[in-house]
Design an enzyme around this catalytic site. Structure first.
Site, PDB file in Angstrom:
ATOM      1  N   SER A   1      69.369  38.234  93.909  1.00  0.00           N
ATOM      2  CA  SER A   1      69.436  36.834  94.296  1.00  0.00           C
ATOM      3  C   SER A   1      68.592  35.936  93.392  1.00  0.00           C
ATOM      4  CB  SER A   1      69.024  36.712  95.780  1.00  0.00           C
ATOM      5  OG  SER A   1      69.360  35.461  96.305  1.00  0.00           O
TER       6      SER A   1
ATOM      7  N   ASP B   1      70.495  33.920  79.193  1.00  0.00           N
ATOM      8  CA  ASP B   1      71.540  33.077  78.594  1.00  0.00           C
ATOM      9  C   ASP B   1      70.976  32.135  77.541  1.00  0.00           C
ATOM     10  OD1 ASP B   1      73.449  34.285  80.114  1.00  0.00           O
ATOM     11  OD2 ASP B   1      74.081  32.495  81.210  1.00  0.00           O
TER      12      ASP B   1
ATOM     13  N   LYS C   1      73.712  40.151  93.665  1.00  0.00           N
ATOM     14  CA  LYS C   1      73.949  39.191  94.760  1.00  0.00           C
ATOM     15  C   LYS C   1      74.088  37.792  94.165  1.00  0.00           C
ATOM     16  CE  LYS C   1      72.062  37.328  99.049  1.00  0.00           C
ATOM     17  NZ  LYS C   1      71.904  35.937  98.571  1.00  0.00           N
TER      18      LYS C   1
END
Length: 446
Positions: A301, A312, A326
Site C-alpha cells: 500500500s 519511476d 496492494k
C-alpha cells in the site's frame, strides 16, 4: 486511507466520453426504474429472512449482531479490503493512524499462549518501572492473561492517561513473580527508526505510515546529516520491508521529501470527473544524496506508493524482493456512533501510469535472503493476487507474493548489506541521484 475521490478515464477519451455519457443517460431511464424495483425486491427478501431468524431461530439472536454481520458480509463480498468496523474497531483504527494512546509503552507478542514483552519503549511507564525484554505478563489487574488473545490483553493494558494498572510478571532470573503498578501515560508510536550503517550510510526504517511518519522521517534525516556532515554521508537506505502501509497523505509527504518536482501518485475511481494527482513541491531533505529503498513481500500500500514514485523518477534504486501488490485506496466513512465503513474507492497509479494491483513493485535489483530451514516455505506472503476476491487487472499478468523474511541480526541481512555496498559504489552523477522530472521514464505496542 484518507477519503479521496478519483477518475476512471484519462484525458485521452476527451469529448467522446461526454457524448457516450449523455446518450446513456437518455436511453437508460426505463432500465434504471427496473433496476430500482429489483433492488427493493431484494431488500424485501432480506427483511423477510431477518424476521424469520428473529422469530424462529432455536435461540434468541442478538439482533444488532445480525445486522452488523449482514453489513460486513455485503462489504467483504466486494474485495478483501472493504469492511465494516464497529465503534470499538473504529476507535482502534483511529488510535493506530494517529499513533498515540494512553498505555504503558511496551511492545508485546504472544508466545505459547503467553504475553511476552518484546521491548519496553524508552522514557515510558514500562521502561521506568524496569520491565525487560522476555518478561512474561501473567496477570493484568488481577485477571489471568492466559486464554486471552493478544488484542484482548493489549486492550486491558491501554486506558486513560494517569490511570493505574497492576501487572504480575515472571522473569527467568527472578525466583518469585514480580508485581508492579504503573500509571498509564501518553504513548507515541515511533514509526521511524534510524542509525548510521557502515560508518557513512544513513539507515532509516519506516514501520508504518501514521500521522507521525513524515515528522519522524524529517527528524531522522536531520539527525543523520548532523552525525555525518557533508561528504562523509554517502547516502541513505530507506527500509520499507514489512511495512503494511497506512495513510495516503503520509505516503505522499514521504515521497515528496526526496523529490523536487513531478507527480508522486494519482488515484482514479469510477467517476470520470473525479481524479486526484499529487505532485512534489520543491525541496529535497537529503539534498540529492543517493538513496536505496528496501522492499519485500510484506511491503504494501503506502510503502508501494513511495517505492513506485522514487523508482519511476529514478530518484532511488529499489532493492529486495517483489512487494505485496496492494494498488487500491480505502476511504474511511464514519457512521455516527455506529462505527465506520472501510470502502475501496480508488486504484492508485505510479507517476509513469503503472497500476501495481495484484502485481507489486519489482525491485531494480532482486536480493534474496538466506532463510533458515525451519522457516522455508513459511516466509512468503500470498500477496494481493493470493487474496480471495481481490480486484482484478485487465490484460495484466498477476504475480504472487515473495519472501518477507528479514534476519534479526543486521550482519546477516543480505539485502541491507547489498544496499550499503551499492551506495559505497555509487559515483557522482549516477542515475539514482538524478533530479526528478515532470515526465518520469504503500507487534502490538501498548
Amino acid at each position: 486511507m484518507r477519503k479521496v475521490s478519483l477518475v476512471l478515464f484519462g484525458a485521452m477519451l476527451g469529448a467522446g466520453t461526454a457524448t457516450v455519457a449523455t446518450q446513456t443517460h437518455l436511453l437508460s431511464s426505463t432500465s434504471a426504474v427496473a433496476a430500482s424495483a429489483e433492488t427493493y425486491r431484494q431488500l424485501s427478501l432480506f427483511g423477510d429472512v431477518f424476521e424469520k431468524i428473529r422469530t424462529d431461530y432455536v435461540e434468541k439472536p442478538d439482533e444488532g449482531k445480525l445486522i452488523e454481520a449482514a453489513v460486513n458480509g455485503m462489504l467483504t463480498s466486494l474485495d478483501p479490503h472493504s469492511s465494516y468496523m464497529d465503534a470499538k474497531s473504529f476507535r482502534d483504527m483511529q488510535v493506530q493512524t494517529k499513533g498515540e494512546f494512553g498505555g504503558l509503552g511496551i511492545e508485546v507478542t504472544m508466545e505459547d499462549g503467553l504475553i511476552k514483552v518484546v521491548t519496553p519503549i524508552d522514557d515510558t511507564p514500562a521502561a521506568r518501572a524496569g520491565l525487560l525484554a522476555n518478561d512474561i505478563i501473567t496477570q493484568i489487574d488481577g485477571d489471568q492473561v492466559q486464554g486471552l488473545t493478544l488484542n484482548q490483553a493489549v486492550d486491558k493494558m491501554r486506558g486513560p492517561v494517569n490511570s493505574p494498572v497492576k501487572l504480575k510478571i515472571t522473569r527467568k532470573e527472578a525466583k518469585d513473580p514480580l508485581e508492579v503498578t504503573l500509571n498509564r501515560d501518553l504513548i507515541r508510536i515511533k514509526p521511524v527508526r534510524s542509525r548510521t550503517e557502515g560508518g557513512d550510510i544513513g539507515y532509516i526504517r519506516l514501520t508504518q505510515f501514521n500521522e507521525q511518519t513524515y515528522d519522524g522521517l524529517k527528524a531522522a534525516v536531520d539527525k543523520l546529516s548532523t552525525e555525518l556532515p557533508g561528504d562523509k554521508l554517502k547516502g541513505f537506505v530507506i527500509d520499507l520491508r514489512n511495512n503494511p502501509g497506512g495513510l495516503l497523505d503520509q505516503a505522499v509527504m514521504v515521497s515528496d521529501a526526496f523529490l523536487d518536482r513531478g507527480e508522486i501518485v494519482s488515484t482514479r475511481g469510477r467517476n470520470p470527473d473525479e481524479t486526484q494527482r499529487f505532485s512534489a513541491k520543491s525541496g529535497d531533505l537529503t539534498k540529492g544524496k543517493p538513496i536505496v529503498v528496501l522492499v519485500n513481500g510484506g511491503s504494501a500500500s503506502a510503502s508501494e506508493i513511495v517505492a513506485g514514485a522514487l523508482q519511476d523518477h529514478k530518484r532511488a534504486t529499489v532493492l529486495g524482493t517483489r512487494s505485496f501488490g496492494k494498488g487500491s485506496v480505502q476511504s474511511i466513512i464514519p457512521l455516527g456512533g455506529n462505527g465506520a465503513l472501510r470502502l475501496t474507492t480508488a486504484r492508485y497509479y505510479t507517476p509513469s501510469g503503472r497500476s501495481i494491483q495484484a502485481k507489486g513493485i519489482e525491485p531494480d535489483q532482486e536480493v534474496l535472503q538466506d532463510v533458515p530451514d525451519e522457516l522455508k516455505g513459511k516466509d512468503e506472503t500470498k500477496g494481493e493476487a493470493g487474496l480471495k476476491g481481490h480486484l482484478k487487472q485487465k490484460d495484466t499478468e498477476e504475480r504472487g507474493g515473495s519472501s518477507a523474511y528479514v534476519p534479526p541480526d543486521p550482519a546477516k541481512d543480505k539485502q541491507l548489506l547489498a544496499a550499503v555496498d551499492f551506495l559505497h559504489g555509487v559515483q557522482k552523477g549516477a542515475a539514482n541521484t538524478a533530479k526528478s522530472t515532470d515526465k518520469p521514464t504503500d507487534t502490538k505496542p501498548n
